[in-house]
Design an enzyme around this catalytic site. Structure first.
Site, PDB file in Angstrom:
ATOM      1  N   GLY A 232     -82.815 115.873  19.888  1.00 32.87           N
ATOM      2  CA  GLY A 232     -81.371 116.078  20.001  1.00 32.87           C
ATOM      3  C   GLY A 232     -81.013 117.532  19.843  1.00 32.87           C
TER       4      GLY A 232
ATOM      5  CG  ASN B 138     -80.265 116.355  15.309  1.00 24.85           C
ATOM      6  OD1 ASN B 138     -79.403 116.251  14.426  1.00 24.85           O
ATOM      7  ND2 ASN B 138     -79.982 116.805  16.527  1.00 24.85           N
TER       8      ASN B 138
ATOM      9  CE1 TYR C 226     -67.219  96.394  10.052  1.00 25.37           C
ATOM     10  CE2 TYR C 226     -66.224  96.781  12.200  1.00 25.37           C
ATOM     11  CZ  TYR C 226     -66.110  96.379  10.880  1.00 25.37           C
ATOM     12  OH  TYR C 226     -64.892  95.964  10.401  1.00 25.37           O
ATOM     13  CB  ALA C 227     -73.257  99.812  15.676  1.00 27.37           C
TER      14      ALA C 227
ATOM     15  CB  ALA D 277     -75.580  98.984  10.240  1.00 24.42           C
TER      16      ALA D 277
END
Length: 248
Positions: free
Chosen positions: A13, A92, A157-158, A161
Site C-alpha cells: 500500500g 499497510n 463494522y467490517a 472487525a
C-alpha cells in the site's frame, strides 16, 4: 549514522498516504525499499521520484493485489531477485468501505474488507517468515484505533472487525516467532490526513483529538521507523496507538 543502512524493506500500500511516507522515510534512512501497490503507473512514477530525491537507486516498485496470495509470492520472489533478502515487512495495504447500518452491509463488502485487510497481511507474513528469520527480521502491521477494544464509534463494522483481527494476528505471531528472532509489532493510527479520510470535516475530527489536530502520514512514519530500527530491539507484541490521544 542512518538507522536502516543495508536493510531491505517491503512496504505494501505504498503508493499513497502512510505507505508512501514510510517508503520515503525508510529510503532516507538508508534502506532499499520494495514499494508495492495496485496502481502501476503511480507506483513506477513515485519510485523514480524517490530515487531522484535520494540520489541513488534505492526504491523498486512491484505490482500488488493484496487479496491474492500469488501476488504476495511474486513480491517475495522479486525482492529476493533484486536485493537478495528481506529485513523489514510493513503491511499497510488496506481498504475502508463506506460505513452503513448492519442490515445494509453486503456480504461482498464484508468479504472484500477481510480479503484485503486481513488475508493480505496473512499472505505477506506467510511468505516472508523464513526470509525474515534469517536476518532477525521485523514485521510491522498497520491496524487502526477502530480495532481497539476500548474504542468503539460509528458503524464501520467490517473495517473495525478486520483491524481487530490484525491486532490479534500480530500478537499471536509475536508470541510464537520471538524464538526465531522475528519481532512483530502493530500500529493503530487514528485520524490521519490520507485519501481514506475523504471529504470529512477535519475541524470536527480535530475536536475529538486531545492534541487538537488531524495527524499526517509523516507522524505515523516516524513511529514505523522506530519499530523497524534497532532502537526498538526489545519490543515485540506491542500495539501502539498513533492518534494524538483520540483513543483515550
Amino acid at each position: 549514522m542512518k538507522r536502516l543502512c543495508d536493510k531491505v524493506a517491503i512496504v505494501t500500500g505504498a503508493t499513497s498516504g502512510i505507505g508512501l511516507a514510510c517508503a520515503r522515510t525508510f529510503a532516507s534512512e538508508g534502506a532499499k525499499v520494495i514499494m508495492c501497490g495496485r496502481n502501476m503507473e503511480t507506483g513506477q512514477r513515485l519510485a523514480e521520484s524517490i530515487n531522484m530525491e535520494m540520489g541513488r537507486c534505492c526504491v523498486h516498485y512491484v505490482y500488488h493485489e493484496a487479496e491474492k496470495e500469488a501476488s504476495a509470492e511474486n513480491i517475495i520472489s522479486e525482492t529476493v531477485k533484486i536485493e537478495g533478502k528481506v529485513d523489514i515487512l510493513f503491511n499497510n495495504a488496506g481498504v475502508m468501505l463506506p460505513s452503513v447500518e448492519i442490515e445494509r452491509l453486503s456480504a461482498e463488502d464484508w468479504n472484500k474488507t477481510f480479503s484485503i485487510n486481513v488475508n493480505g497481511y496473512f499472505f505477506m507474513c506467510k511468505h516472508t517468515k523464513m526470509l525474515l528469520a534469517q536476518n532477525n527480521g521485523v514485521i510491522i502491521n498497520n491496524a487502526s484505533i477502530a480495532g481497539l477494544h476500548n474504542y468503539v464509534i460509528g458503524r464501520s463494522y467490517a473495517y473495525s472487525a478486520s483491524k481487530a483481527a490484525v491486532i490479534q494476528f500480530s500478537r499471536q505471531m509475536a508470541k510464537n516467532y520471538g524464538e526465531d528472532r522475528i519481532r512483530v509489532n502493530c500500529i493503530c493510527p487514528g485520524i490521519i490526513e490520507t485519501k481514506m479520510l475523504g471529504d470529512r470535516d477535519r475541524e470536527q475530527y480535530a475536536k475529538r483529538i486531545p492534541l487538537g489536530y488531524v495527524g499526517s502520514p509523516d507522524d505515523v512514519a516516524k513511529v514505523v521507523l522506530f519499530l523497524a530500527s534497532d532502537e526498538s530491539s526489545y519490543l515485540t507484541g506491542t500495539v501502539i496507538p498513533v492518534d494524538g490521544g483520540a483513543s483515550i
